[in-house]
Enzyme design. Structure first.
Site, PDB file in Angstrom:
ATOM      1  N   ARG A   1       1.009 -22.694 -69.635  1.00 22.04           N
ATOM      2  CA  ARG A   1      -0.306 -22.299 -70.168  1.00 22.04           C
ATOM      3  C   ARG A   1      -0.190 -21.404 -71.411  1.00 22.04           C
ATOM      4  NH1 ARG A   1      -0.812 -25.793 -67.597  1.00 22.04           N
ATOM      5  NH2 ARG A   1      -2.151 -26.209 -65.826  1.00 22.04           N
TER       6      ARG A   1
ATOM      7  N   SER B   1     -10.011 -23.866 -64.259  1.00 19.48           N
ATOM      8  CA  SER B   1      -9.414 -22.813 -63.431  1.00 19.48           C
ATOM      9  C   SER B   1      -9.559 -21.486 -64.156  1.00 19.48           C
ATOM     10  CB  SER B   1      -7.931 -23.095 -63.196  1.00 19.48           C
ATOM     11  OG  SER B   1      -7.795 -24.247 -62.427  1.00 19.48           O
TER      12      SER B   1
ATOM     13  N   GLU C   1      -7.375 -17.353 -67.215  1.00 16.18           N
ATOM     14  CA  GLU C   1      -6.875 -18.430 -68.074  1.00 16.18           C
ATOM     15  C   GLU C   1      -7.759 -18.636 -69.317  1.00 16.18           C
ATOM     16  OE1 GLU C   1      -5.422 -22.089 -66.071  1.00 16.18           O
ATOM     17  OE2 GLU C   1      -6.561 -23.144 -67.601  1.00 16.18           O
TER      18      GLU C   1
HETATM   19  C1  LIG Z   1     -13.933 -28.781 -65.607  1.00 14.33           C
HETATM   20  C2  LIG Z   1     -12.706 -28.295 -66.357  1.00 14.33           C
HETATM   21  C3  LIG Z   1     -11.440 -28.712 -65.949  1.00 14.33           C
HETATM   22  C4  LIG Z   1     -10.303 -28.284 -66.653  1.00 14.33           C
HETATM   23  N1  LIG Z   1      -9.065 -28.707 -66.223  1.00 14.33           N
HETATM   24  C5  LIG Z   1      -7.954 -28.295 -66.860  1.00 14.33           C
HETATM   25  C6  LIG Z   1      -6.659 -28.722 -66.417  1.00 14.33           C
HETATM   26  O1  LIG Z   1      -6.522 -29.504 -65.464  1.00 14.33           O
HETATM   27  N2  LIG Z   1      -5.575 -28.264 -67.080  1.00 14.33           N
HETATM   28  C7  LIG Z   1      -5.678 -27.418 -68.148  1.00 14.33           C
HETATM   29  O2  LIG Z   1      -4.642 -27.038 -68.709  1.00 14.33           O
HETATM   30  N3  LIG Z   1      -6.880 -27.011 -68.603  1.00 14.33           N
HETATM   31  C8  LIG Z   1      -8.024 -27.418 -67.988  1.00 14.33           C
HETATM   32  N4  LIG Z   1      -9.251 -26.980 -68.419  1.00 14.33           N
HETATM   33  C9  LIG Z   1      -9.332 -26.056 -69.550  1.00 14.33           C
HETATM   34  C10 LIG Z   1      -9.626 -26.737 -70.902  1.00 14.33           C
HETATM   35  O3  LIG Z   1     -10.234 -27.985 -70.713  1.00 14.33           O
HETATM   36  C11 LIG Z   1      -8.387 -26.928 -71.748  1.00 14.33           C
HETATM   37  O4  LIG Z   1      -7.754 -25.697 -71.971  1.00 14.33           O
HETATM   38  C12 LIG Z   1      -8.717 -27.577 -73.096  1.00 14.33           C
HETATM   39  O5  LIG Z   1      -7.538 -28.017 -73.719  1.00 14.33           O
HETATM   40  C13 LIG Z   1      -9.428 -26.643 -74.073  1.00 14.33           C
HETATM   41  O6  LIG Z   1      -9.713 -27.374 -75.253  1.00 14.33           O
HETATM   42  P1  LIG Z   1     -11.021 -27.127 -76.103  1.00 14.33           P
HETATM   43  O7  LIG Z   1     -11.001 -28.059 -77.234  1.00 14.33           O
HETATM   44  O8  LIG Z   1     -12.219 -27.185 -75.216  1.00 14.33           O
HETATM   45  O9  LIG Z   1     -10.765 -25.643 -76.597  1.00 14.33           O
HETATM   46  P2  LIG Z   1     -11.798 -24.425 -76.685  1.00 14.33           P
HETATM   47  O10 LIG Z   1     -12.251 -24.072 -75.308  1.00 14.33           O
HETATM   48  O11 LIG Z   1     -12.829 -24.685 -77.685  1.00 14.33           O
HETATM   49  O12 LIG Z   1     -10.821 -23.277 -77.213  1.00 14.33           O
HETATM   50  C14 LIG Z   1      -9.791 -22.779 -76.400  1.00 14.33           C
HETATM   51  C15 LIG Z   1      -8.787 -22.016 -77.279  1.00 14.33           C
HETATM   52  O13 LIG Z   1      -8.151 -22.952 -78.154  1.00 14.33           O
HETATM   53  C16 LIG Z   1      -8.368 -22.580 -79.515  1.00 14.33           C
HETATM   54  N5  LIG Z   1      -8.520 -23.819 -80.283  1.00 14.33           N
HETATM   55  C17 LIG Z   1      -9.291 -24.894 -79.976  1.00 14.33           C
HETATM   56  N6  LIG Z   1      -9.153 -25.837 -80.926  1.00 14.33           N
HETATM   57  C18 LIG Z   1      -8.279 -25.341 -81.843  1.00 14.33           C
HETATM   58  C19 LIG Z   1      -7.730 -25.831 -83.064  1.00 14.33           C
HETATM   59  N7  LIG Z   1      -8.054 -27.036 -83.550  1.00 14.33           N
HETATM   60  N8  LIG Z   1      -6.881 -25.028 -83.759  1.00 14.33           N
HETATM   61  C20 LIG Z   1      -6.534 -23.814 -83.274  1.00 14.33           C
HETATM   62  N9  LIG Z   1      -7.008 -23.296 -82.138  1.00 14.33           N
HETATM   63  C21 LIG Z   1      -7.878 -24.058 -81.427  1.00 14.33           C
HETATM   64  C22 LIG Z   1      -9.623 -21.724 -79.515  1.00 14.33           C
HETATM   65  O14 LIG Z   1      -9.647 -20.849 -80.627  1.00 14.33           O
HETATM   66  C23 LIG Z   1      -9.458 -20.991 -78.205  1.00 14.33           C
HETATM   67  O15 LIG Z   1      -8.570 -19.915 -78.381  1.00 14.33           O
HETATM   68  C24 LIG Z   1     -10.417 -27.406 -67.748  1.00 14.33           C
HETATM   69  C25 LIG Z   1     -11.699 -26.986 -68.148  1.00 14.33           C
HETATM   70  C26 LIG Z   1     -12.829 -27.429 -67.466  1.00 14.33           C
HETATM   71  C27 LIG Z   1     -14.187 -26.983 -67.901  1.00 14.33           C
END
Ligand SMILES: Cc1cc2nc3c(=O)[nH]c(=O)nc-3n(C[C@H](O)[C@H](O)[C@H](O)COP(=O)(O)OP(=O)(O)OC[C@H]3O[C@@H](n4cnc5c(N)ncnc54)[C@H](O)[C@@H]3O)c2cc1C
Length: 356
Positions: free
Chosen positions: A168, A249, A350
């Site tokens: 992570r 999570s 997380e």
């Molecule tokens: C229902 C649910 C289930 C999930 N299951 C999992 C799972 O099984 N495993 C897991 O690991 N995670 C899980 N997650 C967490 C999440 O989906 C992941 O961490 C996902 O990769 C976040 O991506 P995002 O584009 O939504 O990022 P955001 O939530 O928009 O941002 C998260 C972080 O990433 C940074 N970021 C985003 N895009 C960029 C970019 N292009 N450049 C630089 N920084 C960036 C942001 O600044 C922030 O710090 C889950 C979430 C939900 C709601």
């Protein structure tokens, strides 16, 4: 490039809490990213990079600076580029929906990310916390990450070893030697997958799902199984299901040293319990955060004000409808205190906290 003002952030996140961004822009191309970064620099505005908003808790006061949403699209066709033997290179824009990319890879019979089906968010979000589930993590398949280095003001290609992937975590969410966080804006991610490769069936839940299937399941079957299992746990975004109004999570599984683990295991044993754990790197043990939560008096469905623990998953904190960020934080702290009192372990959140 249009810069908007006072844009509400809650609807752009899966937890749906928090206030507005003072300034907001959406970038579909690298030059738009650069332009927005320059806007923030010249006005000395703090910059926050938004992907799919699925791993965020936005403060009720919102973000005082500029939020830049990355909307860079494009998945290169493996039939045109990077195909050598059965190994295939996919170059994917950071703004592409992660699950859409997984669906496409699976449809092209390419293995390596099938167990990561159904995870919300953008492709650019996946390297940040080295997204993982059901025995796979993106570090297994990422070949390189193309990013804008804000410090040096130039585009860079970071090969996998330079990304510093751990559980992570990566250089994209750790503070570097110079005390800086958020040096890179991810523009594109390159994944090397295996055409015709066998699906990964490491996890007990998946093995159980296919227990009666005599032949090796296809990638498409594994993708469907993962989505079904995730749905039953509220870990798939399903419209109308309150249990998935979360940030996934909320707590990481604690990674303990040998000594810390033995202390914890001894505590559990004195209560007649056995704590689920998995070996981690360098003589460490990864302990189940869900188990710690549930064995500290917090059952699934536990409610505090307008925030609650999901009825389907002990680690997901949900917004029951009109929660504020402060409700979620209060629940988070209540659980952390309870677990610390019961087990002496501090659960680390997380999600990323924005504007706190
Ligand atoms: C229902 C649910 C289930 C999930 N299951 C999992 C799972 O099984 N495993 C897991 O690991 N995670 C899980 N997650 C967490 C999440 O989906 C992941 O961490 C996902 O990769 C976040 O991506 P995002 O584009 O939504 O990022 P955001 O939530 O928009 O941002 C998260 C972080 O990433 C940074 N970021 C985003 N895009 C960029 C970019 N292009 N450049 C630089 N920084 C960036 C942001 O600044 C922030 O710090 C889950 C979430 C939900 C709601």
């Amino acid at each position: 490039m249009t810069i908007q003002e006072n844009v509400p952030l809650a609807p752009l996140t899966t937890l749906q809490v928090g206030g507005a961004a003072r300034y907001f822009a959406q970038a579909k191309r690298e030059d738009e990213v650069r332009e927005t970064v320059d806007f923030a620099k010249t006005r000395q505005l703090p910059l926050f990079v938004l992907g799919g908003g699925s791993n965020l808790v936005v403060a009720d006061s919102g973000w005082p600076g500029l939020v830049l949403r990355i909307a860079i699209g494009g998945i290169t066709s493996p039939s045109l580029q990077g195909t050598s033997g059965n190994s295939v290179l996919f170059s994917v824009g950071a703004g592409v929906s992660w699950d859409e990319f997984v669906a496409q890879a699976v449809a092209q019979n390419c293995a390596g990310i099938e167990c990561l089906s159904g995870i919300p968010g953008s492709v650019g979000g996946t390297p940040v916390q080295n997204v993982g589930a059901y025995g796979q993590e993106v570090a297994d398949t990422i070949e390189s990450v193309c990013a804008l280095d804000i410090k040096e003001n130039r585009a860079v290609v970071l090969p996998k070893p330079a990304c510093g992937f751990r559980y992570r975590s990566s250089i994209f969410n750790r503070i570097d030697d110079t005390g800086q966080l958020g040096r890179y804006i991810i523009l594109q991610v390159n994944y090397r997958l295996k055409r015709g490769g066998a699906p990964s069936l490491k996890y007990a839940d998946l093995q159980k799902h296919f227990a009666d299937v005599k032949t090796t399941p296809s990638l498409a079957m594994v993708r469907e199984a993962v989505r079904q299992i995730r749905r039953s746990k509220g870990m798939l975004l399903v419209p109308g299901d309150e249990d998935c109004r979360s940030a996934g999570s909320f707590f990481k599984n604690p990674v303990l040293s040998e000594e810390q683990f033995h202390d914890l295991a001894a505590r559990a044993q004195s209560k007649g319990l056995e704590i689920p754990s998995y070996p981690a790197l360098e003589a460490q043990h990864k302990v189940s955060a869900a188990w710690l939560v549930e064995h500290s008096g917090f059952a699934k469905g536990f409610r505090l004000g307008r925030a609650a623990i999901s009825k389907k998953h002990a680690l997901a904190l949900i917004n029951t409808g009109d929660a504020k960020a402060s409700d979620v934080v209060q629940l988070q702290e209540t659980i952390q205190n309870g677990v610390r009192q019961s087990w002496g372990t501090l659960l680390e959140p997380e999600p990323v906290f924005v504007g706190f």
